[in-house]
Structure formats: C-alpha cells, structure tokens
Motif scaffolding. Structure first.
Motif, short mmCIF file in Angstrom:
data_model
loop_
_atom_site.label_atom_id
_atom_site.label_comp_id
_atom_site.label_asym_id
_atom_site.label_seq_id
_atom_site.Cartn_x
_atom_site.Cartn_y
_atom_site.Cartn_z
N SER A 1 73.51 -38.54 -26.19
CA SER A 1 73.01 -37.70 -25.11
C SER A 1 73.20 -38.40 -23.77
CB SER A 1 71.53 -37.40 -25.30
OG SER A 1 71.30 -36.68 -26.48
N THR B 1 72.12 -37.58 -19.39
CA THR B 1 71.55 -36.70 -18.38
C THR B 1 72.24 -36.97 -17.06
OG1 THR B 1 69.40 -36.62 -19.47
CG2 THR B 1 69.49 -35.99 -17.16
N SER C 1 72.60 -36.12 -12.98
CA SER C 1 71.71 -35.80 -11.87
C SER C 1 72.55 -35.48 -10.65
CB SER C 1 70.79 -36.98 -11.59
OG SER C 1 69.97 -36.73 -10.48
N THR D 1 71.12 -28.45 -21.14
CA THR D 1 69.99 -27.82 -20.46
C THR D 1 70.02 -28.18 -18.99
OG1 THR D 1 68.65 -27.96 -22.47
CG2 THR D 1 67.50 -27.57 -20.39
N LEU E 1 69.35 -31.34 -12.69
CA LEU E 1 69.67 -32.19 -13.82
C LEU E 1 70.47 -31.40 -14.86
CD1 LEU E 1 66.15 -33.80 -14.28
CD2 LEU E 1 68.09 -34.76 -13.04
N GLN F 1 70.91 -32.03 -18.85
CA GLN F 1 70.68 -32.78 -20.07
C GLN F 1 71.72 -32.35 -21.08
OE1 GLN F 1 68.31 -35.16 -21.07
NE2 GLN F 1 69.45 -35.23 -23.01
N ASN G 1 73.18 -32.93 -24.88
CA ASN G 1 72.91 -33.47 -26.20
C ASN G 1 74.08 -33.23 -27.14
OD1 ASN G 1 70.25 -34.18 -25.40
ND2 ASN G 1 69.52 -32.14 -25.91
#
Length: 118
Positions: free
Chosen positions: A16, A18, A20, A68, A79, A81, A83
C-alpha cells in the motif's frame, strides 16, 4: 497556485501507498480534485475525483475498491490511499484541480513516481 504531490516510491506487489497533494493559492471549495496517472507509452488515465464542496467521490473502474480518495480540509490536501498495488499500477501520479462546471483541468501538480515490482 501550487499543487505539491508527494508519497510515491518503490514498493512490492500487494503493498500500500498513500499519495498526498497539498494545494496552496486556490480556494478548493469551488473545484473538484482529481488523481490521474500516466504510465510510459500510455495516455494519461483518470483515477479518482473528490468534489471539495461536499466530499462526493468518483472512481475509475480500474481502481475501484483498491484506491480511496479523501480530503483534509484544514490542510487543503487531497489523499489517495492505494492498496493491493499491482505492477500495472506503475506510473507517474498527478493531482489536478478541475472545474466541474466545464469539465476542464485548471491546475496540475508536478507528479510523483509510483513503481510496483512483481
């Protein structure tokens, strides 16, 4: 206006990350914020959108259920996310500000590289 994207890197398949994107110099409540990506030799691809005013989200089928998008109003940041990353997710990822009324991108971030190894 500045969009500063960060968070990319090299990960293994299944991991995963994330991403930004911090925005400055723009009132985001009037816009949508999108994430897109571009892999080598391929066209830029829409991934996800969030309507800043009400938080409504929309996803491309290729990432629905794995990615997401969310926002941090206080930090003027969006953001992404991600996965269960796959090697085919390898690309440069961009954030962009979009005028929803005309469907046009008005500001772009500089891009952040995501590389997924198998």
């Amino acid at each position: 206006v500045q969009l500063q994207a960060s968070g990319g890197g090299l990960v293994q398949a299944g991991a995963s990350l994330t991403l930004s994107c911090a925005a400055s110099g723009v009132t985001l409540s009037n816009y949508d914020m999108d994430w897109l990506r571009q892999a080598p030799g391929k066209a830029r691809e829409f991934l996800a959108r969030i309507r800043w005013r009400n938080g409504d989200t929309h996803y491309a089928d290729s990432v629905k259920g794995r990615f997401t998008i969310s926002r941090d109003n206080a930090k003027n940041t969006v953001l992404l996310q991600m996965n269960s990353l796959k090697p085919e997710d390898t690309a440069v990822y961009y954030c962009a500000v979009r005028r929803g009324d005309v469907g046009r991108y008005v500001y772009w971030g500089q891009g952040t590289q995501v590389t997924v190894s198998s």
